[in-house]
Motif scaffolding. Structure first.
Motif, PDB file in Angstrom:
ATOM      1  N   ALA A  75      -0.425  29.733 -15.526  1.00 42.40           N
ATOM      2  CA  ALA A  75      -0.116  29.559 -17.188  1.00 42.40           C
ATOM      3  C   ALA A  75       1.129  29.845 -17.370  1.00 42.40           C
ATOM      4  O   ALA A  75       2.391  30.774 -16.477  1.00 42.40           O
ATOM      5  CB  ALA A  75      -0.384  31.527 -17.362  1.00 42.40           C
ATOM      6  N   LEU A  76       1.415  28.816 -18.176  1.00 42.05           N
ATOM      7  CA  LEU A  76       2.667  28.373 -18.619  1.00 42.05           C
ATOM      8  C   LEU A  76       2.745  28.520 -20.120  1.00 42.05           C
ATOM      9  O   LEU A  76       2.344  28.848 -20.640  1.00 42.05           O
ATOM     10  CB  LEU A  76       3.369  26.911 -19.153  1.00 42.05           C
ATOM     11  CG  LEU A  76       2.554  26.024 -18.020  1.00 42.05           C
ATOM     12  CD1 LEU A  76       2.996  25.035 -17.289  1.00 42.05           C
ATOM     13  CD2 LEU A  76       3.333  26.907 -16.492  1.00 42.05           C
ATOM     14  N   VAL A  77       4.118  29.309 -21.154  1.00 44.82           N
ATOM     15  CA  VAL A  77       5.163  29.133 -22.149  1.00 44.82           C
ATOM     16  C   VAL A  77       6.365  27.857 -22.567  1.00 44.82           C
ATOM     17  O   VAL A  77       7.007  28.222 -21.570  1.00 44.82           O
ATOM     18  CB  VAL A  77       5.454  30.571 -22.122  1.00 44.82           C
ATOM     19  CG1 VAL A  77       5.688  31.076 -24.116  1.00 44.82           C
ATOM     20  CG2 VAL A  77       4.208  31.579 -21.632  1.00 44.82           C
ATOM     21  N   ASN A  78       5.832  27.288 -23.245  1.00 42.21           N
ATOM     22  CA  ASN A  78       6.465  26.613 -23.488  1.00 42.21           C
ATOM     23  C   ASN A  78       6.930  25.065 -22.467  1.00 42.21           C
ATOM     24  O   ASN A  78       7.891  25.271 -21.791  1.00 42.21           O
ATOM     25  CB  ASN A  78       7.440  26.641 -24.664  1.00 42.21           C
ATOM     26  CG  ASN A  78       7.084  27.103 -25.677  1.00 42.21           C
ATOM     27  OD1 ASN A  78       6.661  26.779 -26.255  1.00 42.21           O
ATOM     28  ND2 ASN A  78       8.122  28.226 -26.431  1.00 42.21           N
ATOM     29  N   HIS A  82       6.232  32.091 -16.772  1.00 43.02           N
ATOM     30  CA  HIS A  82       6.426  33.240 -16.994  1.00 43.02           C
ATOM     31  C   HIS A  82       8.405  33.120 -17.298  1.00 43.02           C
ATOM     32  O   HIS A  82       9.023  33.953 -17.007  1.00 43.02           O
ATOM     33  CB  HIS A  82       6.264  33.978 -15.636  1.00 43.02           C
ATOM     34  CG  HIS A  82       6.568  35.680 -16.341  1.00 43.02           C
ATOM     35  ND1 HIS A  82       6.388  36.486 -15.080  1.00 43.02           N
ATOM     36  CD2 HIS A  82       7.192  36.358 -16.744  1.00 43.02           C
ATOM     37  CE1 HIS A  82       6.505  37.437 -15.091  1.00 43.02           C
ATOM     38  NE2 HIS A  82       6.832  37.912 -16.875  1.00 43.02           N
ATOM     39  N   PRO A  83       8.836  33.064 -18.714  1.00 40.93           N
ATOM     40  CA  PRO A  83       9.636  32.770 -19.041  1.00 40.93           C
ATOM     41  C   PRO A  83      10.288  33.865 -19.438  1.00 40.93           C
ATOM     42  O   PRO A  83       9.091  34.865 -19.978  1.00 40.93           O
ATOM     43  CB  PRO A  83       9.921  32.176 -20.154  1.00 40.93           C
ATOM     44  CG  PRO A  83       8.447  32.172 -20.807  1.00 40.93           C
ATOM     45  CD  PRO A  83       7.636  31.699 -19.933  1.00 40.93           C
ATOM     46  N   ARG A  84      11.450  34.573 -19.229  1.00 42.65           N
ATOM     47  CA  ARG A  84      11.943  36.122 -19.803  1.00 42.65           C
ATOM     48  C   ARG A  84      12.854  34.932 -21.401  1.00 42.65           C
ATOM     49  O   ARG A  84      14.044  34.331 -21.427  1.00 42.65           O
ATOM     50  CB  ARG A  84      13.310  36.191 -18.732  1.00 42.65           C
ATOM     51  CG  ARG A  84      13.992  37.528 -19.062  1.00 42.65           C
ATOM     52  CD  ARG A  84      14.498  38.386 -17.537  1.00 42.65           C
ATOM     53  NE  ARG A  84      14.184  39.373 -17.286  1.00 42.65           N
ATOM     54  CZ  ARG A  84      13.669  40.357 -16.774  1.00 42.65           C
ATOM     55  NH1 ARG A  84      13.109  40.210 -16.241  1.00 42.65           N
ATOM     56  NH2 ARG A  84      14.083  41.786 -17.059  1.00 42.65           N
ATOM     57  N   GLU A 158       6.436  43.179 -21.919  1.00 46.22           N
ATOM     58  CA  GLU A 158       6.116  41.799 -21.550  1.00 46.22           C
ATOM     59  C   GLU A 158       5.051  41.047 -21.890  1.00 46.22           C
ATOM     60  O   GLU A 158       3.858  42.210 -23.145  1.00 46.22           O
ATOM     61  CB  GLU A 158       5.580  41.678 -19.929  1.00 46.22           C
ATOM     62  CG  GLU A 158       6.289  41.717 -18.869  1.00 46.22           C
ATOM     63  CD  GLU A 158       6.087  41.809 -17.842  1.00 46.22           C
ATOM     64  OE1 GLU A 158       6.395  41.824 -16.697  1.00 46.22           O
ATOM     65  OE2 GLU A 158       4.551  42.687 -17.510  1.00 46.22           O
ATOM     66  N   LEU A 159       4.209  40.080 -22.491  1.00 44.47           N
ATOM     67  CA  LEU A 159       3.327  39.555 -23.240  1.00 44.47           C
ATOM     68  C   LEU A 159       2.318  39.025 -22.250  1.00 44.47           C
ATOM     69  O   LEU A 159       2.578  37.796 -21.895  1.00 44.47           O
ATOM     70  CB  LEU A 159       3.428  38.543 -24.238  1.00 44.47           C
ATOM     71  CG  LEU A 159       2.585  37.742 -24.707  1.00 44.47           C
ATOM     72  CD1 LEU A 159       1.391  39.126 -26.130  1.00 44.47           C
ATOM     73  CD2 LEU A 159       3.177  36.084 -25.720  1.00 44.47           C
ATOM     74  N   ARG A 160       1.445  39.421 -22.256  1.00 46.67           N
ATOM     75  CA  ARG A 160       0.494  39.705 -21.351  1.00 46.67           C
ATOM     76  C   ARG A 160      -0.575  39.275 -21.788  1.00 46.67           C
ATOM     77  O   ARG A 160      -1.348  39.583 -23.197  1.00 46.67           O
ATOM     78  CB  ARG A 160      -0.059  40.934 -20.945  1.00 46.67           C
ATOM     79  CG  ARG A 160       1.188  41.513 -19.989  1.00 46.67           C
ATOM     80  CD  ARG A 160       0.888  42.213 -19.177  1.00 46.67           C
ATOM     81  NE  ARG A 160       1.818  42.874 -17.882  1.00 46.67           N
ATOM     82  CZ  ARG A 160       1.854  44.206 -17.472  1.00 46.67           C
ATOM     83  NH1 ARG A 160       0.630  45.312 -17.920  1.00 46.67           N
ATOM     84  NH2 ARG A 160       2.684  45.057 -16.909  1.00 46.67           N
TER      85      ARG A 160
END
Length: 368
Positions: A75-78, A82-84, A158-160
């Motif tokens: 799973a990717l965000v932008n 797992h970005p912090r 965390e956003l899960r």
């Protein structure tokens, strides 16, 4: 909003490889609401992807992937796994877009804090909505407020995507009790539909002071959108036959427009979108997306009874929408107001593989 290419049979792979972007449309009413903006307004594009041993994007085009939809390994965000994100002790606005090919997310905060929803596909809700989880289907957008003001510096949240039974969305997909038809060569490495995912982490990195109060009213609801008894009604069945997904019994043709697909500019209709059939007679969920108009969800009914699916509890039906997730054996009643601009538009399932397999039709808007 978001944008992407639309070549028939190739939309899925082109969006998958990166041809997509985000558009933010605002107005004076939104600006007056005093919502978090600037560095406190974060656009988060959710996608799942698969990779080769050389860490290159892999997109399988086998028959079962085309029929069931693509599911990735990570799973990717932008574009990042797992970005912090470092934040201050203040409120933030997250604009969340599900740009995945077919994955449905059940968004939650890791500490159990409710999701505070202020907007959906077509803009701000009339009033904020709080719920434990937010179900986000492909192409859907949702805006949420998260307030870190009461948290200690150094803490994280965390956003899960919370687990849910895959059978609620795709009974034949396998994974999380889904039934297990299998997808051929691509199945071994994929993360199953409904599996728990950690999407991103927010780290409270600094102490900041602000006075933010979420307005009780966010936008003005136009009562004229309340559906009257005399609106024309159209039934649209979502089904599968002869190896293709169908809309109202038809598959896509580049120039074909059926009589009931010709609508008046600025006109309104009631659509009854019925998810009645699928592979081996088993429906799967479809996010129906309409180009041009906005609509409101008036009601939903399910054939066969039984307990309410967990993903149904997370849907946000309170605002303006252009994409609606219709679960298996469910009928959604929509109040649709068509665009004032004449032309040829599309409506289709936004599981991109279903769209490429024919689950798309033309809609002609005429001025008459």
């Amino acid at each position: 909003y978001w944008y992407h290419p639309h070549p028939h049979h190739r939309t899925g792979v082109q969006v998958y490889r990166g041809l997509a972007g985000v558009l933010i449309v605002s107005d004076d009413e939104e600006a007056a609401a005093g919502l978090p903006s600037g560095a406190q307004e974060l656009v988060c594009v959710l996608q799942d992807r698969a990779f080769t041993a050389e860490n290159q994007l892999a997109y399988p085009e086998d028959m079962m992937t085309q029929r069931l939809g693509f599911l990735g390994q990570r799973a990717l965000v932008n574009g990042r796994e797992h970005p912090r994100v470092r934040v201050g002790t203040r409120a933030y606005r997250l604009r969340l877009l599900n740009a995945s090919s077919s994955r449905v997310y059940s968004l939650v905060w890791s500490d159990g804090t409710p999701m505070t929803v202020i907007g959906s596909d077509g803009g701000l809700l009339e009033r904020p909505v709080q719920q434990r989880a937010v179900t986000l289907a492909p192409a859907q957008r949702v805006d949420v407020i998260v307030n870190f003001s009461g948290r200690t510096v150094g803490s994280t949240v965390e956003l899960r995507s919370a687990p849910f039974p895959a059978a609620e969305v795709a009974p034949l997909s396998g994974g999380m009790g889904g039934g297990g038809m299998g997808r051929g060569r691509s199945a071994a490495a994929e993360v199953p539909l409904g599996a728990p995912l950690t999407l991103m982490t927010f780290e409270v990195a600094r102490r900041e002071t602000e006075r933010f109060v979420l307005p009780e009213r966010l936008s003005t609801f136009d009562a004229a959108w309340s559906a009257g008894p005399d609106l024309p009604t159209r039934r649209i069945e979502l089904s599968f036959a002869a190896g293709q997904w169908l809309l109202a019994g038809r598959t896509f043709d580049m120039t074909d427009v059926a009589r009931e697909e010709i609508v008046r500019a600025g006109g309104t209709q009631l659509w009854e979108v019925a998810n009645v059939g699928g592979m081996m007679g088993t429906p799967m969920a479809h996010p129906l997306h309409v180009h041009g108009p906005q609509f409101r969800v008036l009601s939903r009914t399910r054939a066969g009874g039984g307990p309410t699916p967990a993903v149904a509890d997370g849907r946000v039906d309170a605002g303006w929408m252009d994409t609606v997730l219709v679960l298996p054996n469910e009928t959604a009643r929509l109040h649709v107001r068509f665009t004032r601009h004449p032309g040829l538009y599309l409506y289709h399932c936004h599981i991109l593989e279903h769209e490429d397999l024919g689950m798309m039709r033309n809609l002609r808007v005429v001025s008459e």
